[in-house]
Write an enzyme that holds these catalytic residues in place. Structure first.
Site, PDB file in Angstrom:
ATOM      1  N   HIS A   1     -10.934  33.554 -66.315  1.00 28.55           N
ATOM      2  CA  HIS A   1     -12.322  33.438 -66.782  1.00 28.55           C
ATOM      3  C   HIS A   1     -12.529  32.370 -67.827  1.00 28.55           C
ATOM      4  O   HIS A   1     -12.051  32.567 -69.105  1.00 28.55           O
ATOM      5  CB  HIS A   1     -12.583  34.660 -67.211  1.00 28.55           C
ATOM      6  CG  HIS A   1     -12.904  35.833 -66.489  1.00 28.55           C
ATOM      7  ND1 HIS A   1     -11.600  36.481 -65.944  1.00 28.55           N
ATOM      8  CD2 HIS A   1     -13.747  36.386 -65.735  1.00 28.55           C
ATOM      9  CE1 HIS A   1     -12.024  37.413 -64.968  1.00 28.55           C
ATOM     10  NE2 HIS A   1     -13.386  37.229 -64.859  1.00 28.55           N
TER      11      HIS A   1
ATOM     12  N   TYR B   1     -21.981  38.182 -58.589  1.00 34.55           N
ATOM     13  CA  TYR B   1     -21.698  39.000 -60.130  1.00 34.55           C
ATOM     14  C   TYR B   1     -20.775  38.019 -60.988  1.00 34.55           C
ATOM     15  O   TYR B   1     -21.334  37.963 -62.227  1.00 34.55           O
ATOM     16  CB  TYR B   1     -20.685  40.007 -59.870  1.00 34.55           C
ATOM     17  CG  TYR B   1     -20.589  40.761 -61.155  1.00 34.55           C
ATOM     18  CD1 TYR B   1     -21.232  41.797 -61.707  1.00 34.55           C
ATOM     19  CD2 TYR B   1     -19.463  40.597 -62.028  1.00 34.55           C
ATOM     20  CE1 TYR B   1     -21.069  42.454 -63.026  1.00 34.55           C
ATOM     21  CE2 TYR B   1     -19.364  40.995 -63.363  1.00 34.55           C
ATOM     22  CZ  TYR B   1     -19.932  41.972 -63.732  1.00 34.55           C
ATOM     23  OH  TYR B   1     -19.877  42.674 -65.050  1.00 34.55           O
TER      24      TYR B   1
ATOM     25  N   ASP C   1      -5.319  34.204 -66.520  1.00 29.07           N
ATOM     26  CA  ASP C   1      -6.665  34.600 -66.921  1.00 29.07           C
ATOM     27  C   ASP C   1      -7.479  33.363 -66.672  1.00 29.07           C
ATOM     28  O   ASP C   1      -7.364  32.341 -67.345  1.00 29.07           O
ATOM     29  CB  ASP C   1      -6.883  35.119 -68.306  1.00 29.07           C
ATOM     30  CG  ASP C   1      -8.361  35.196 -69.058  1.00 29.07           C
ATOM     31  OD1 ASP C   1      -9.059  35.241 -68.202  1.00 29.07           O
ATOM     32  OD2 ASP C   1      -8.517  35.151 -69.927  1.00 29.07           O
TER      33      ASP C   1
ATOM     34  N   TYR D   1     -15.575  50.707 -61.909  1.00 22.09           N
ATOM     35  CA  TYR D   1     -14.530  49.475 -61.468  1.00 22.09           C
ATOM     36  C   TYR D   1     -13.260  49.954 -62.498  1.00 22.09           C
ATOM     37  O   TYR D   1     -13.766  49.718 -63.831  1.00 22.09           O
ATOM     38  CB  TYR D   1     -15.273  48.295 -61.753  1.00 22.09           C
ATOM     39  CG  TYR D   1     -14.220  47.072 -61.585  1.00 22.09           C
ATOM     40  CD1 TYR D   1     -13.356  46.820 -60.212  1.00 22.09           C
ATOM     41  CD2 TYR D   1     -13.993  46.159 -62.621  1.00 22.09           C
ATOM     42  CE1 TYR D   1     -12.583  45.943 -60.248  1.00 22.09           C
ATOM     43  CE2 TYR D   1     -13.089  45.024 -62.463  1.00 22.09           C
ATOM     44  CZ  TYR D   1     -12.459  44.799 -61.274  1.00 22.09           C
ATOM     45  OH  TYR D   1     -11.716  43.763 -61.120  1.00 22.09           O
TER      46      TYR D   1
END
Length: 713
Positions: A598, A235, A596, A81
């Site tokens: 996350h 994931y 972002d 990736y």
């Protein structure tokens, strides 16, 4: 009478059997994060009877693998990736990787692209080219794959929110290089439900987002027979803190929801189900991770048969890509991460993955360097060519432990899946925040165990090195990349037929409003006339709007087990003393700046500080520095805590400090946490940041440092 042969080991064996008595002491049993009790010894009695047809790979319900020979005849596909900076820079990296033994490409896009913004949009100033490659148009996509034969190389693209313009740009770039869509091989992630749960790179609300998923499945099923229309991803659930049973349950429940969504388009299950694929993380619990992949295949096969009765056996196969865990990587003593990635890669292979990405050892610090990427890729090559693990299919099949863990995960995952069904399926469960709250609770529990030393992480909370070794990092000049992209956009818009572009975009808006026509088909037409990623996204946003999530913070989970801990009680006393002196609790605003999404670290820190007695505000995702500064002033906070994972900290935190100063609020302390290369620490500190915390920082340490910065006793 013949005497029995002498057994020199008889006395030793008798003693061992006497000690065990068939049942090892319960004190040696352990309980996993999945609440599965693991015994110190397993025998055939723990497995029970086995259906003879389950003894072989390639046979329903495919516990031992979807194919008969598995890696014996065809080892897994080695993918990495990757993507950063400009399309040209990533293209060079891809060609080097292919020359070094890689057999498939997995594209990482920057956060501006993920969120459907062009590089010249004011909300993405710090994000362009940082955590992936910047793609604004077909021209960028053509540059990304320059001199790479898309008829021969399988391409996986991790894209969800902006799936329409990005996949459309890929299709057009391929056809303009002479490769028809029917010949393209690879996967588009197109898994929007998990974005609402954990990763947060969504654009539109859940309902229209699911319509987009269905349109992609519909178009790809009809026009791209060799391409996977969706990669149903667990994931990011794992990375957000989900244990194996929750990762399994929510991923497979997502898959069931997507099947129902595709059926609503009038497709037959066998028209699209054989091209569904999955994507799982692989962590450090070796045998549990092996069991997870085996359990996933069993549950998927049996549930697909029960719910949808496909006629094509391929519709029952769970084929998966795996990636080693990012959250298991430690910033401290990072060379240890090479070992962690090797163990995780081994688990993925023994579990029967079809393709694999291995992380670079430096990814807790920055994007992987060329050296780290080469070591990660060579880890897979060594496993394939030097270890002998490709000599047999499912080499751990029949292991009493692995079989018991597999069945334990099957049963636990099915319980959670039944809860989801009772709510009305995953689209309803996601809208109610059910999966996100379960995952966040599990993540908070685990972080507490790590912080207390109950779960050992070598080099972090046990056997810590006295001195930190310097680590080379990959540096992306965000300003230069953005300048390049902005100039390209100007040139593109000057050269194209503006009337044709507006007509194509209007057709998309009309189709979004009416529900008629396939949105991917219209996006392909728009990208052909050189509409941009941002323009296609905006054409739909005019109808759908942009989604904003509101999820309450978990409380009482982190601090509960620390009730009698001296350090924790000392900190609670300091918080109380501060409140008495100031007339109010220490107040912190925890924010994510830029695109972002996350938020695991931010929400864990919020939960822990709240349990200590801090007054915690959690800012909305995707805030600009100006918006965060305004909220900090309005809420009269003492501290702003910036959580950053995507490399935009120098730009965005500096702007936040300027925004606070312009509002007369320089007295508000700013602290940062997340993936920040050590070389950037001195820069941020010199600009006024009070403290910097690395990935996985203990709440107690962070709280003590923050209280010190506030002058608390």
């Amino acid at each position: 009478m013949v005497n029995p042969p002498h057994n020199p080991h008889a006395e030793w064996e008798a003693q061992a059997l006497s000690e065990l008595d068939g049942k090892p002491p319960a004190s040696l049993e352990t309980t996993t994060r999945e609440q599965i009790v693991v015994k110190p010894l397993y025998t055939a009695a723990d497995v029970g009877g086995t259906n003879p047809e389950q003894l072989f790979p390639g046979v329903f319900p495919y516990v031992r693998g979807p194919y008969a020979t598995m890696h014996v005849g065809k080892p897994w596909t080695i993918r990495q990736y990757a993507g950063f900076s400009t399309a040209e820079a990533s293209n060079e990296f891809y060609k080097q990787a292919l020359a070094g033994g890689q057999r498939g490409l997995s594209v990482a896009f920057d956060l501006a692209t993920h969120r459907g913004y062009d590089s010249d949009h004011p909300r993405v100033i710090g994000d362009v080219g940082k955590a992936g490659v910047a793609i604004d148009s077909v021209e960028d996509m053509k540059a990304l794959f320059q001199d790479i034969d898309l008829a021969k190389i399988s391409v996986s693209m991790t894209m969800n929110g902006a799936v329409l313009p990005v996949l459309a740009a890929f299709i057009v770039a391929a056809e303009e290089s002479g490769v028809e869509a029917t010949k393209l091989r690879g996967t588009i992630q197109n898994d929007i439900l998990k974005e609402f749960m954990v990763r947060n790179t969504y654009i539109y609300p859940p309902e229209p987002s699911l319509r987009i998923v269905a349109d992609v499945i519909d178009y790809v099923s009809r026009e791209m027979p060799n391409f996977n229309s969706i990669s149903i991803s667990g994931y990011h659930m794992h990375e957000a803190g989900a244990p194996a049973d929750l990762e399994l349950a929510f991923t497979l429940a997502d898959g069931i929801e997507y099947v129902r969504t595709a059926l609503s388009k009038g497709l037959g299950v066998d028209e699209f189900a054989p091209r569904l694929s999955f994507f799982f993380a692989v962590g450090m619990d070796l045998f549990m991770e092996v069991a997870k992949l085996r359990a996933a295949r069993k549950i998927w096969a049996t549930e697909m048969e029960r719910l949808f009765q496909p006629k094509d056996p391929r519709s029952l196969l769970l084929r998966t890509h795996c990636q080693t865990s990012g959250v298991s990587l430690a910033q401290r003593d990072p060379l240890n991460n090479i070992v962690r990635t090797t163990v995780e890669a081994l688990a993925a292979v023994l579990g029967g993955t079809q393709s694999l990405h291995t992380n670079g050892y430096d990814e807790a610090v920055s994007l992987p360097t060329d050296t780290a990427a080469r070591i990660a890729r060579n880890t897979q090559l060594i496993l394939q060519h030097e270890t002998g693990i490709t000599r047999t299919a499912d080499p751990l099949g029949g292991s009493y432990l692995v079989e018991a863990l597999t069945e334990g995960l099957v049963q636990r995952a099915k319980v959670v899946m039944a809860e989801v069904e009772a709510l009305g399926g995953m689209r309803v469960a996601v809208q109610q925040g059910f999966p996100k709250q379960m995952i966040e609770r599990a993540a908070t529990l685990r972080q507490g165990q790590i912080d207390r030393g109950e779960e050992v992480v070598i080099g972090v909370n046990r056997y810590v090195a006295s001195e930190a070794e310097p680590v080379e990092v990959r540096v992306i000049d965000n300003e230069a990349v953005r300048a390049t992209q902005v100039q390209r956009l100007r040139q593109l818009k000057l050269a194209r037929n503006a009337e044709a572009v507006q007509k194509a975009l209007l057709a998309l808006t009309d189709a979004a409003r009416s529900g008629a026509a396939n949105l991917l088909k219209l996006s392909v037409q728009a990208m052909r006339v050189r509409a941009t990623v941002g323009e296609v996204s905006l054409a739909l946003e005019q109808v759908y709007g942009r989604y904003e999530a509101h999820i309450p913070t978990v409380k009482g989970v982190y601090g509960g087990p620390l009730f009698k801990d001296p350090e924790w009680q000392g900190l609670r006393s300091r918080v109380s003393e501060f409140a008495l002196a100031e007339g109010r609790q220490p107040r912190i605003l925890i924010v994510k700046l830029g695109q972002d999404g996350h938020d695991r670290g931010a929400r864990l820190m919020a939960a822990g500080l709240a349990d200590l007695g801090f007054d915690v505000d959690v800012g909305p995702l995707f805030s600009t520095p100006g918006e965060a500064a305004a909220q900090a002033v309005d809420n009269d906070v003492h501290v702003v805590g910036v959580s950053t994972q995507a490399g935009a900290h120098l730009t965005l935190v500096s702007e936040l400090l300027s925004e606070l100063s312009s509002r007369g609020a320089s007295n508000i302390a700013v602290v940062c946490g997340g993936i920040i290369p050590p070389a950037d620490h001195s820069v941020l500190l010199s600009r006024g940041v009070k403290a910097i915390f690395g990935p996985g920082a203990r709440v107690a340490e962070a709280a003590s440092t923050i209280l010190n910065a506030l002058g608390a006793k």
